[in-house]
Scaffold this motif. Structure first.
Motif, PDB file in Angstrom:
ATOM      1  N   VAL A  92      16.045  16.665 -31.738  1.00  0.00           N
ATOM      2  CA  VAL A  92      16.136  15.301 -32.267  1.00  0.00           C
ATOM      3  C   VAL A  92      17.565  14.773 -32.233  1.00  0.00           C
ATOM      4  CG1 VAL A  92      15.837  13.866 -34.328  1.00  0.00           C
ATOM      5  CG2 VAL A  92      14.105  15.583 -33.739  1.00  0.00           C
ATOM      6  N   HIS A  93      18.536  15.613 -32.622  1.00  0.00           N
ATOM      7  CA  HIS A  93      19.897  15.130 -32.849  1.00  0.00           C
ATOM      8  C   HIS A  93      20.875  15.445 -31.724  1.00  0.00           C
ATOM      9  CE1 HIS A  93      18.732  14.010 -36.880  1.00  0.00           C
ATOM     10  NE2 HIS A  93      18.256  15.221 -37.077  1.00  0.00           N
ATOM     11  N   LEU A  94      20.399  15.955 -30.592  1.00  0.00           N
ATOM     12  CA  LEU A  94      21.292  16.179 -29.456  1.00  0.00           C
ATOM     13  C   LEU A  94      21.217  14.972 -28.525  1.00  0.00           C
ATOM     14  CD1 LEU A  94      20.995  19.917 -28.388  1.00  0.00           C
ATOM     15  CD2 LEU A  94      22.735  18.804 -29.772  1.00  0.00           C
ATOM     16  N   HIS A  95      22.383  14.462 -28.175  1.00  0.00           N
ATOM     17  CA  HIS A  95      22.450  13.252 -27.365  1.00  0.00           C
ATOM     18  C   HIS A  95      23.045  13.573 -25.995  1.00  0.00           C
ATOM     19  CE1 HIS A  95      21.558  10.868 -30.947  1.00  0.00           C
ATOM     20  NE2 HIS A  95      22.370  11.699 -31.578  1.00  0.00           N
ATOM     21  N   ALA A  96      22.367  13.125 -24.952  1.00  0.00           N
ATOM     22  CA  ALA A  96      22.786  13.434 -23.590  1.00  0.00           C
ATOM     23  C   ALA A  96      23.563  12.278 -22.965  1.00  0.00           C
ATOM     24  CB  ALA A  96      21.558  13.744 -22.729  1.00  0.00           C
ATOM     25  N   PHE A  97      24.304  12.620 -21.911  1.00  0.00           N
ATOM     26  CA  PHE A  97      24.945  11.609 -21.073  1.00  0.00           C
ATOM     27  C   PHE A  97      23.922  11.144 -20.038  1.00  0.00           C
ATOM     28  CE2 PHE A  97      28.597  13.818 -22.765  1.00  0.00           C
ATOM     29  CZ  PHE A  97      29.572  12.840 -22.898  1.00  0.00           C
ATOM     30  N   ALA A  98      23.711   9.830 -19.950  1.00  0.00           N
ATOM     31  CA  ALA A  98      22.734   9.285 -19.018  1.00  0.00           C
ATOM     32  C   ALA A  98      23.373   9.032 -17.652  1.00  0.00           C
ATOM     33  CB  ALA A  98      22.153   7.985 -19.559  1.00  0.00           C
ATOM     34  N   ALA A  99      22.559   9.185 -16.611  1.00  0.00           N
ATOM     35  CA  ALA A  99      23.010   8.920 -15.245  1.00  0.00           C
ATOM     36  C   ALA A  99      21.869   8.248 -14.486  1.00  0.00           C
ATOM     37  CB  ALA A  99      23.412  10.220 -14.547  1.00  0.00           C
ATOM     38  N   GLY A 100      22.207   7.556 -13.427  1.00  0.00           N
ATOM     39  CA  GLY A 100      21.203   6.930 -12.585  1.00  0.00           C
ATOM     40  C   GLY A 100      21.184   7.585 -11.216  1.00  0.00           C
ATOM     41  N   LEU A 101      20.050   8.147 -10.833  1.00  0.00           N
ATOM     42  CA  LEU A 101      19.898   8.767  -9.520  1.00  0.00           C
ATOM     43  C   LEU A 101      19.364   7.714  -8.543  1.00  0.00           C
ATOM     44  CD1 LEU A 101      19.850  11.275  -7.677  1.00  0.00           C
ATOM     45  CD2 LEU A 101      17.519  11.688  -8.481  1.00  0.00           C
ATOM     46  N   VAL A 102      20.179   7.359  -7.568  1.00  0.00           N
ATOM     47  CA  VAL A 102      19.778   6.342  -6.600  1.00  0.00           C
ATOM     48  C   VAL A 102      19.115   7.019  -5.412  1.00  0.00           C
ATOM     49  CG1 VAL A 102      20.551   4.423  -5.158  1.00  0.00           C
ATOM     50  CG2 VAL A 102      21.709   4.897  -7.334  1.00  0.00           C
ATOM     51  N   THR A 103      17.870   6.649  -5.127  1.00  0.00           N
ATOM     52  CA  THR A 103      17.129   7.229  -4.013  1.00  0.00           C
ATOM     53  C   THR A 103      17.533   6.545  -2.703  1.00  0.00           C
ATOM     54  OG1 THR A 103      15.289   5.672  -4.075  1.00  0.00           O
ATOM     55  CG2 THR A 103      15.195   7.545  -5.597  1.00  0.00           C
ATOM     56  N   PRO A 104      17.199   7.134  -1.554  1.00  0.00           N
ATOM     57  CA  PRO A 104      17.490   6.479  -0.265  1.00  0.00           C
ATOM     58  C   PRO A 104      16.856   5.095  -0.151  1.00  0.00           C
ATOM     59  CG  PRO A 104      16.984   8.787   0.087  1.00  0.00           C
ATOM     60  CD  PRO A 104      16.695   8.520  -1.359  1.00  0.00           C
ATOM     61  N   ALA A 105      15.754   4.886  -0.899  1.00  0.00           N
ATOM     62  CA  ALA A 105      15.093   3.573  -0.856  1.00  0.00           C
ATOM     63  C   ALA A 105      15.767   2.572  -1.774  1.00  0.00           C
ATOM     64  CB  ALA A 105      13.632   3.723  -1.251  1.00  0.00           C
ATOM     65  N   GLY A 106      16.755   3.036  -2.552  1.00  0.00           N
ATOM     66  CA  GLY A 106      17.478   2.128  -3.431  1.00  0.00           C
ATOM     67  C   GLY A 106      16.964   2.088  -4.856  1.00  0.00           C
ATOM     68  N   ASP A 107      15.897   2.840  -5.137  1.00  0.00           N
ATOM     69  CA  ASP A 107      15.391   2.896  -6.510  1.00  0.00           C
ATOM     70  C   ASP A 107      16.357   3.700  -7.380  1.00  0.00           C
ATOM     71  OD1 ASP A 107      13.011   1.545  -5.787  1.00  0.00           O
ATOM     72  OD2 ASP A 107      12.160   3.432  -5.047  1.00  0.00           O
TER      73      ASP A 107
ATOM     74  N   LEU B  52      22.609  14.543 -17.941  1.00  0.00           N
ATOM     75  CA  LEU B  52      23.298  15.831 -17.894  1.00  0.00           C
ATOM     76  C   LEU B  52      22.750  16.702 -19.014  1.00  0.00           C
ATOM     77  CD1 LEU B  52      26.979  14.693 -17.260  1.00  0.00           C
ATOM     78  CD2 LEU B  52      25.330  15.591 -15.598  1.00  0.00           C
ATOM     79  N   HIS B  53      22.419  17.948 -18.689  1.00  0.00           N
ATOM     80  CA  HIS B  53      21.727  18.782 -19.674  1.00  0.00           C
ATOM     81  C   HIS B  53      22.616  19.111 -20.875  1.00  0.00           C
ATOM     82  CE1 HIS B  53      22.978  22.813 -17.487  1.00  0.00           C
ATOM     83  NE2 HIS B  53      24.017  22.078 -17.838  1.00  0.00           N
ATOM     84  N   THR B  54      21.971  19.234 -22.042  1.00  0.00           N
ATOM     85  CA  THR B  54      22.666  19.652 -23.262  1.00  0.00           C
ATOM     86  C   THR B  54      22.706  21.166 -23.378  1.00  0.00           C
ATOM     87  OG1 THR B  54      20.607  19.455 -24.532  1.00  0.00           O
ATOM     88  CG2 THR B  54      22.079  17.528 -24.486  1.00  0.00           C
ATOM     89  N   SER B  55      21.886  21.849 -22.602  1.00  0.00           N
ATOM     90  CA  SER B  55      21.929  23.309 -22.457  1.00  0.00           C
ATOM     91  C   SER B  55      21.105  23.653 -21.220  1.00  0.00           C
ATOM     92  CB  SER B  55      21.362  24.020 -23.697  1.00  0.00           C
ATOM     93  OG  SER B  55      19.962  24.180 -23.590  1.00  0.00           O
ATOM     94  N   PRO B  56      21.241  24.881 -20.693  1.00  0.00           N
ATOM     95  CA  PRO B  56      20.440  25.261 -19.524  1.00  0.00           C
ATOM     96  C   PRO B  56      19.039  25.743 -19.903  1.00  0.00           C
ATOM     97  CG  PRO B  56      21.890  27.058 -20.099  1.00  0.00           C
ATOM     98  CD  PRO B  56      22.223  25.929 -21.048  1.00  0.00           C
TER      99      PRO B  56
END
Length: 278
Positions: A34-49, A55-59
């Motif tokens: 509940v209380h772990l906050h991640a860094f968000a990222a956008g994965l851009v596909t070859p189609a542009g989506d 980024l994981h908070t642990s493995p």
């Protein structure tokens, strides 16, 4: 010193039949606490989506995929990322050692923690651990103390009556914490009050002189752990030295339905508190 520690621990694990693994840091779900906050990222596909990734908070999740695929003993030195965290003891980016033993007793992890603490101290050339004015002997066998006993001793709070068949009684714990002089907020949940008491009254007394293993966490504080013999408790522990938490371990749930229920419960609470879910 850091290089010596990494080398010594890798040797320690390999001698015991562990396989070192490296897991991807970019994940669809970075961790369901509940209380772990991640860094968000956008994965851009070859189609542009643009696909949401974090980024994981642990493995943890990636390691468990390997366990499910049949690996019995694995370890990882993972670079992990936690947003909204910065203090003397917390950093938004750090290296986490995580390891798993399949089909072995819960207590084996406690023995691992004690042995790893010794190996780390040897590699660093340390005779004692220090934090602020506190010291701890890493070579001494850890004391094993239950959470309930620690709350009673250091906070004067009888924790067990606030648990009813693994369901918490917030009003009872609020009353006990208030009587002990711990300040609480009107909208605090049982877990909020538990954490306040733990941090303010209990943790500073753990791992003084020698390490402490704090065992038998209440079920509401052990979302991914098996229930203990007392259904109000779980097979979860933490290792402390000098009042600082160094490790967290537990016996994993292997019931897929129960795990899914707890994930959904955690994400519903995350949505309520922070307006987001993974």
């Amino acid at each position: 010193a850091r290089g010596r520690i990494l080398s010594a621990l890798r040797d320690w694990f390999r001698k015991r039949g562990f396989l070192e693994v490296e897991t991807p840091a970019l994940q669809v779900s970075p961790g369901n606490e509940v209380h772990l906050h991640a860094f968000a990222a956008g994965l851009v596909t070859p189609a542009g989506d643009v696909l949401p990734r974090y980024l994981h908070t642990s493995p943890e999740f990636a390691c468990k995929k390997l366990l499910a695929a049949g690996e019995p003993r694995i370890f990882s030195f993972a670079r992990v990322f936690r947003n909204r965290e910065r203090s003397a003891l917390h950093h938004p980016e750090f290296t986490m050692l995580e390891w798993y033993r399949a089909n072995e007793p819960y207590e084996a992890l406690m023995e691992d923690c004690a042995a790893i603490l010794v190996e780390t101290a040897k590699a660093a050339g340390s005779l004692q651990l220090h934090w602020k004015s506190r010291t701890s002997d890493p070579y001494a066998a850890p004391d094993r103390v239950s959470v309930a006993a620690a709350f009673q001793k250091h906070a004067g709070i009888d924790l067990m009556p606030t648990l009813r068949d693994a369901e918490p009684d917030t009003a009872k714990l609020v009353a006990a914490a208030t009587s002990a002089g711990v300040q609480v907020a009107n909208d605090d949940t049982w877990s909020d009050v538990f954490s306040r008491v733990l941090v303010e009254r209990v943790e500073p007394h753990l791992g003084l002189g020698r390490p402490t293993i704090l065992d038998g966490y209440p079920r509401p504080e052990a979302a991914w752990a098996e229930a203990a013999d007392d259904p109000r408790l779980a097979k979860r522990f933490e290792l402390y030295a000098c009042g600082v938490e160094l490790a967290n371990g537990f016996a994993e749930i292997t019931d897929a339905g129960e795990q899914r229920r707890r994930f959904e419960e955690a994400m519903a609470e995350r949505q309520r508190r922070y307006g987001e879910r993974y």
